[in-house]
Write an enzyme that holds these catalytic residues in place. Structure first.
Site, PDB file in Angstrom:
ATOM      1  N   HIS A  88       0.801  -1.214   0.000  1.00  0.00           N
ATOM      2  CA  HIS A  88       0.000   0.000   0.000  1.00  0.00           C
ATOM      3  C   HIS A  88       0.834   1.263   0.000  1.00  0.00           C
ATOM      4  O   HIS A  88       0.284   2.359  -0.113  1.00  0.00           O
ATOM      5  CB  HIS A  88      -0.914   0.001   1.225  1.00  0.00           C
ATOM      6  CG  HIS A  88      -0.164  -0.038   2.521  1.00  0.00           C
ATOM      7  ND1 HIS A  88       0.481  -1.176   2.962  1.00  0.00           N
ATOM      8  CD2 HIS A  88       0.061   0.904   3.469  1.00  0.00           C
ATOM      9  CE1 HIS A  88       1.062  -0.932   4.121  1.00  0.00           C
ATOM     10  NE2 HIS A  88       0.827   0.327   4.451  1.00  0.00           N
ATOM     11  N   CYS A  89       2.158   1.147   0.137  1.00  0.00           N
ATOM     12  CA  CYS A  89       2.989   2.351   0.305  1.00  0.00           C
ATOM     13  C   CYS A  89       4.112   2.481  -0.709  1.00  0.00           C
ATOM     14  O   CYS A  89       4.154   3.433  -1.480  1.00  0.00           O
ATOM     15  CB  CYS A  89       3.584   2.388   1.714  1.00  0.00           C
ATOM     16  SG  CYS A  89       2.390   2.723   3.017  1.00  0.00           S
ATOM     17  N   ILE A  90       5.056   1.538  -0.696  1.00  0.00           N
ATOM     18  CA  ILE A  90       6.317   1.720  -1.406  1.00  0.00           C
ATOM     19  C   ILE A  90       6.129   1.933  -2.913  1.00  0.00           C
ATOM     20  O   ILE A  90       6.754   2.828  -3.486  1.00  0.00           O
ATOM     21  CB  ILE A  90       7.277   0.544  -1.140  1.00  0.00           C
ATOM     22  CG1 ILE A  90       7.478   0.356   0.364  1.00  0.00           C
ATOM     23  CG2 ILE A  90       8.620   0.789  -1.819  1.00  0.00           C
ATOM     24  CD1 ILE A  90       7.983   1.583   1.084  1.00  0.00           C
TER      25      ILE A  90
ATOM     26  N   ILE B  70       3.630   3.172  -4.407  1.00  0.00           N
ATOM     27  CA  ILE B  70       2.627   4.200  -4.695  1.00  0.00           C
ATOM     28  C   ILE B  70       3.001   5.560  -4.137  1.00  0.00           C
ATOM     29  O   ILE B  70       3.038   6.557  -4.867  1.00  0.00           O
ATOM     30  CB  ILE B  70       1.249   3.756  -4.126  1.00  0.00           C
ATOM     31  CG1 ILE B  70       0.781   2.481  -4.842  1.00  0.00           C
ATOM     32  CG2 ILE B  70       0.220   4.867  -4.278  1.00  0.00           C
ATOM     33  CD1 ILE B  70      -0.500   1.911  -4.292  1.00  0.00           C
ATOM     34  N   ASP B  71       3.301   5.629  -2.836  1.00  0.00           N
ATOM     35  CA  ASP B  71       3.470   6.923  -2.176  1.00  0.00           C
ATOM     36  C   ASP B  71       4.546   7.814  -2.793  1.00  0.00           C
ATOM     37  O   ASP B  71       4.328   9.027  -2.943  1.00  0.00           O
ATOM     38  CB  ASP B  71       3.769   6.715  -0.689  1.00  0.00           C
ATOM     39  CG  ASP B  71       2.602   6.081   0.055  1.00  0.00           C
ATOM     40  OD1 ASP B  71       1.547   5.871  -0.582  1.00  0.00           O
ATOM     41  OD2 ASP B  71       2.739   5.784   1.244  1.00  0.00           O
TER      42      ASP B  71
END
Length: 420
Positions: free
Chosen positions: A259-261, A263-264
């Site tokens: 959910h992070c790496i 995308i963010d």
């Protein structure tokens, strides 16, 4: 009387937060647009890896409830927004869920309310997107109500750090807003870290994940040329991490997921380019390197089979672990999906095994292997994509005709074993 808190979004971020607040004695209501989620929670059933049904039942006993009715916000002292912000087609965050949540709050906002955004986004969102919607009702942030940003830092499946003992970064619209938000969290988290404002708090989350993204890309790039140079990168990393200062070990793999790496950092890159007119080259290069790793895994798989005078087309390839990280069921942005699709496109018969995934809906043509020992023994090539704790990797590698380890879990000197 305890502070009434409404947490909007009951996924992997909002639900653990709701648990900590509930168990600390706060009056917590969970608000979600998905009636299936709220109904299951009210009946004591969890839908995320990190909380069991027993955890949910404990919450219910301590007064927690879930609803789809946004009117509960009218009585809330605190509203915390924990909704998803997926990547939009333009490369920035899709803020539709955030805008929807903020709009619900705006319809029920009242003096003295504290509103906190936790959803990951680009710097400026709290002040430029959230605040105008809330102030459209005639109240002023920092005067009539408090507004802050506190980035979620949940790491699904992490047994050491959770919502309570992971330091909580907090940045408010004003210093008073920062203090009020920090005091709210300090009721149920061990430590808060106050920033100068909302933009600093927003940027802190992006820096954390960009740091990981870039360093993972570094070792992924090194994996490619170390293979060509016949250098064992895994041995190199072990040697390098013996240095007690100035080095942190990162490891190559089949790609990045979650959910992070993946995308963010793109939120930040998109924000820099749209506002300042020039690229954030580190992020763009890291994205390029990490996103091509699934294709590289398939290239290496083809080479392994070619060395045995077998074609990739028609070969049975077994994928072990299709989630984005070990020991959880979460498949978001898992590189296993692209690996499987590329193998299928080349004519392979793709099978998979994952103790946490019964039906791999992302790749419906992949066949599930029920008996792992039989599947490994019968596959022309077995590829370890995710090392779940239930896997005895050394034993599986010994049973396999050919074993491709993308996680560095086995000795590459073994017969029929290849490491990334």
């Amino acid at each position: 009387m305890s502070m009434q808190t409404v947490i909007i979004g009951l996924g992997y971020v909002g639900l653990p937060l709701a648990r900590e607040a509930t168990m600390a004695g706060l009056n917590v209501i969970g608000l979600d647009v998905n009636s299936g989620v709220t109904s299951a929670l009210n009946n004591g059933r969890s839908h995320i890896d990190d909380l069991s049904d027993r955890d949910i039942n404990d919450m219910l006993k301590h007064g927690f409830s879930a609803t789809t009715d946004s009117r509960v916000l009218a009585e809330a002292d605190v509203a915390v927004i924990c909704v998803p912000t997926p990547l939009s087609n333009e490369g920035g965050p899709d803020l539709r869920a955030v805008v929807g949540a903020v709009s619900m709050i705006a319809e029920n906002i009242h003096k003295g309310m504290l509103v906190i955004l936790e959803s990951t986004t680009y710097p400026g969102t709290t002040d430029e997107v959230v605040r105008p919607i809330l102030e459209a009702q005639g109240l002023t942030a920092g005067v009539d109500f408090s507004l802050a940003f506190s980035p979620e830092r949940i790491d699904p499946g992490n047994s050491s750090f959770g919502a309570k003992n992971t330091p909580k970064v907090v940045g408010g619209h004003t210093d008073a807003c920062t203090s009020e938000a920090a005091e709210f969290y300090e009721q149920f988290v061990d430590r808060t870290v106050r920033t100068k404002g909302t933009r600093e708090a927003e940027m802190a989350k992006l820096l954390e994940n960009t740091y990981r993204h870039v360093n993972i890309a570094l070792v992924n790039e090194m994996a490619r040329f170390c293979h060509d140079l016949e250098i064992d990168l895994w041995d190199v990393i072990e040697a390098a991490k013996s240095k007690p200062f100035g080095f942190q070990a990162f490891y190559p793999g089949p790609g990045v997921g979650g959910h992070c790496i993946p995308i963010d950092p793109n939120y930040l890159s998109h924000n820099v380019k749209s506002r300042l007119g020039y690229p954030f080259r580190f992020v763009e290069l890291a994205q390029e390197v990490n996103s091509r790793m699934p294709a590289y895994v398939v290239e290496r798989a083809q080479d392994i089979l070619n060395a045995r005078e077998k074609a990739l087309k028609g070969s049975r390839v077994l994928l072990l672990g299709v989630t984005y990280k070990p020991n959880i069921a979460d498949q978001r942005e898992s590189p296993a999906k692209e690996v499987a699709e590329r193998l299928l496109a080349k004519g392979s018969v793709v099978e998979y095994h994952d103790p946490f995934v019964q039906d791999w809906d992302a790749v419906p043509t992949a066949l599930r292997t029920e008996d792992l020992a039989v599947g490994v023994a019968g596959a022309d090539l077995t590829i370890l994509l995710q090392n779940h704790r239930t896997y005895d990797v050394a034993s599986l590698a010994e049973r396999a005709i050919s074993f491709f380890d993308t996680r560095g879990e086995v000795d590459s000197d073994g017969a029929g074993i290849t490491r990334l």
